[in-house]
Motif scaffolding. Structure first.
Motif, short mmCIF file in Angstrom:
data_model
loop_
_atom_site.label_atom_id
_atom_site.label_comp_id
_atom_site.label_asym_id
_atom_site.label_seq_id
_atom_site.Cartn_x
_atom_site.Cartn_y
_atom_site.Cartn_z
N CYS A 1 -10.60 -0.35 -6.52
CA CYS A 1 -11.21 -1.03 -7.68
C CYS A 1 -10.12 -1.56 -8.63
CB CYS A 1 -12.15 -0.10 -8.43
SG CYS A 1 -13.49 0.53 -7.46
N GLY A 2 -9.02 -1.94 -8.09
CA GLY A 2 -7.93 -2.49 -8.91
C GLY A 2 -7.01 -1.44 -9.51
N TYR A 3 -7.31 -0.16 -9.31
CA TYR A 3 -6.45 0.91 -9.86
C TYR A 3 -5.46 1.37 -8.79
CZ TYR A 3 -10.17 1.16 -13.35
OH TYR A 3 -11.08 0.86 -14.31
N ASP A 4 -4.23 1.58 -9.22
CA ASP A 4 -3.19 2.03 -8.31
C ASP A 4 -3.30 3.55 -8.10
OD1 ASP A 4 -0.10 1.06 -7.41
OD2 ASP A 4 -0.42 3.20 -7.71
N ALA A 5 -3.36 3.96 -6.84
CA ALA A 5 -3.59 5.39 -6.55
C ALA A 5 -2.45 6.28 -7.02
CB ALA A 5 -3.82 5.58 -5.06
N LEU A 6 -1.25 5.74 -7.07
CA LEU A 6 -0.11 6.57 -7.51
C LEU A 6 0.03 6.61 -9.03
CD1 LEU A 6 2.72 5.80 -4.94
CD2 LEU A 6 1.49 7.94 -5.27
N ARG A 7 -0.24 5.46 -9.66
CA ARG A 7 -0.04 5.40 -11.11
C ARG A 7 -1.28 5.76 -11.91
NH1 ARG A 7 3.71 1.49 -9.45
NH2 ARG A 7 2.16 -0.13 -9.22
#
Lengths: 268, 309
Positions: B67-73
């Motif tokens: 959904c546009g969110y970075d899994a690491l950050r």
């Protein structure tokens, strides 16, 4: 992290504990036993020698407070450490880690539960013992309570070390049992800390439980404080309250990240 | 619009002193509203991939966005966007009731109107009869239903289901698949891992075949079947197979005609042309069996092994 999540985790722990038959009874019974064993063994001993060593002639009160403080402050360490292992084994740890901030909220709820549990399993034997042995607190219960409540914060911090250990090593039952009894000894449950050799005493002083046990006993029974006055002991405990949670969280988050970089938190 | 994007994903970990390469360079884009299947045998890397997407594992290398969110950050935001069922019936507390489980996880997902959402799920998944009993008294199917409801508690845009029907009987399995289809029809993106091919054929818009940490093929079910190169096979039971076999060899686009124990097997060709040729030959047609190429053959061709291995 939300308060709603913390309270939900607290409610779940209460419900679960009520649904395991004998959970509270056995915990209460264990505290009574922890107090009664040294009391029964030491009956008829040389009170003068005891007073010379500890600064109080009230042997019953000394042991009762030691046992209650041990159960109230030391036991939560293992409750929180073992929580990870138990959740791993029943399979729900991954479910909690899948929620946005679930692991922190669940730990917060668990800490609240441990505080509540400590009040029950130490408070009832403590009150019973005072009536039974006809003990009189020479000083303030309120100051003792302050030591107990403030002492709970660094204990939660220390429990994060235990949690990290469990996450990292997984099979830790025997190690935790050994550590538990060692901590009981080091915090001065049975023997005054001042009697330890210097090196052992230094280890004792680095444990927040030592300051709680000493503070509670000294406040109620008029024994000498470790640093001579309640103010200096309380400041030492406050220092633990600041340092221990920060250190514990750092170590825990580091280990948690390492575990996630390897095979993950859910595997056992 | 892409809802899950994975670029150049690698995952290695140590197990008993050895380095295990669980994922070996995965590139994947999953579209919004898609029903996406991950097909592979045990140990192929399906669960590891899911654990990386849900932030349970930190990849050795690569990028994941949900959904546009970075899994690491932004791991918390990624987790808030996903409902995931990994350990099935073991993902809920057995000493609590189903409703208490939903309430607890609803609180951990920070759902404001939890009671309304729980009632909605109870009604949607027909949990009324057992939701207020302790989970330890449930059947396996009932536990899976509650675990599935827990997955949906936050009404997430993406749900990930790891072999959700593996412990269920036929009826419970069918019911759960129906419920998942319904959720997908309402716009939720579904990522579904399984090693059961009929589930993939029934449910998935697109399928990735994964083995040894690598995506071997990615297409629609029909597209994957074409990879195998197999064609539809028609088996005709006839009173005089030889006559018909001869006639069928002349039919357009028929690739192969063979005789087997009083039957004729035809590979390729249009069904209506084949039937016309049989009927015009005047030979009695006793039975007909049409079989399509299946994913098992595709899998075998791509990986050299069967799914059950």
């Amino acid at each position: 992290m939300s308060w709603t999540g913390v309270m939900a985790a607290f409610r779940v722990k209460i419900k679960e504990s009520l649904r395991y038959r004998g959970y509270w009874i056995s915990d209460l019974g264990f505290t009574f036993l922890m107090a009664l064993l040294p009391i029964m063994i030491g009956r008829g001993g040389d009170i003068d020698a005891f007073e010379a060593l500890t600064g109080t002639g009230n042997y019953y009160g000394y042991m009762l407070l030691g046992a209650c403080t041990f159960m109230a402050i030391d036991a939560p360490l293992w409750q929180m450490g073992n929580w990870f292992r138990r959740e791993q084994q029943i399979g729900t740890l991954q479910s909690i880690y899948l929620t946005p901030d679930g692991s922190m909220e669940a730990l917060g709820g668990l800490a609240l539960f441990c505080l509540f549990r400590s009040c029950i399993i130490a408070g009832i034997p403590f009150a019973t013992g005072f009536v039974w042995f006809g003990l009189e607190p020479s000083r303030g219960i309120i100051l003792a309570l302050a030591f107990f409540i403030v002492g709970f914060i660094p204990v939660c911090g220390l429990s994060l070390f235990i949690g990290a250990l469990v996450l990292r090593l997984k099979e830790t039952g025997a190690l935790l049992n050994t550590l538990q009894m060692s901590f009981g000894l080091l915090m001065g449950m049975w023997v005054q800390v001042s009697l330890f050799p210097v090196a052992v005493r230094a280890v004792s002083y680095s444990l927040p439980m030592t300051w709680v046990a000493s503070g509670v006993r000294a406040s109620i029974m008029g024994m000498p404080y470790l640093f001579g006055s309640w103010e200096s002991d309380f400041i030492a405990l406050l220092m633990h309250s600041i340092i221990m949670p920060v250190l514990g969280a750092m170590v825990f988050l580091y280990v948690e990240k390492r575990v996630k970089m390897n095979s993950g938190v859910g595997s056992f | 619009m892409a809802i899950v994007e994975i670029r150049d994903l690698y995952k290695e970990y140590r197990a008993r002193g050895k380095v295990v390469k669980a994922l070996n360079g995965i590139d994947l884009t999953i579209e919004e509203g898609e029903f996406f299947g991950l097909l592979g045998p045990n140990g192929a890397g399906k669960t590891t991939l899911i654990q990386c997407i849900t932030t349970l594992l930190i990849p050795t290398k690569g990028e994941i966005s949900v959904c546009g969110y970075d899994a690491l950050r932004e791991p918390s935001k990624v987790r808030a966007s996903i409902g995931c069922m990994l350990t099935g019936e073991r993902s809920i507390y057995w000493k609590l009731t189903g409703r208490e489980n939903l309430d607890y996880f609803g609180a951990l997902y920070h759902i404001k109107k939890r009671r309304d959402r729980i009632e909605e799920l109870i009604s949607m998944l027909s949990l009324e009869d057992f939701i207020d009993r302790r989970v330890e008294t449930y059947s396996s199917g009932q536990r899976m239903k509650v675990a599935f409801a827990k997955t949906l508690i936050a009404d997430p845009p993406v749900i990930i289901l790891d072999e959700p029907t593996i412990t269920l009987d036929v009826l419970a399995s069918r019911e759960l698949r129906q419920a998942i289809k319904e959720i997908n029809r309402n716009g939720t993106t579904v990522i579904y891992t399984t090693h059961l091919m009929f589930e993939v054929e029934e449910l998935c818009d697109r399928v990735a075949i994964i083995d040894e940490g690598v995506i071997k093929a990615l297409d629609t079910v029909e597209g994957l079947k074409r990879i195998s190169g197999d064609e539809r096979r028609i088996k005709l039971s006839l009173s005089d197979p030889s006559t018909v076999a001869e006639a069928l060899r002349g039919v357009e686009s028929v690739k192969e005609v063979s005789e087997e124990n009083g039957s004729v097997v035809v590979v390729g060709g249009a069904l209506d042309s084949i039937l016309k040729a049989v009927l015009s030959s005047g030979v009695e047609l006793k039975d007909i069996d049409v079989s399509s190429p299946d994913l098992e053959n595709v899998f075998l061709k791509l990986t050299g092994k069967r799914l059950e291995e």
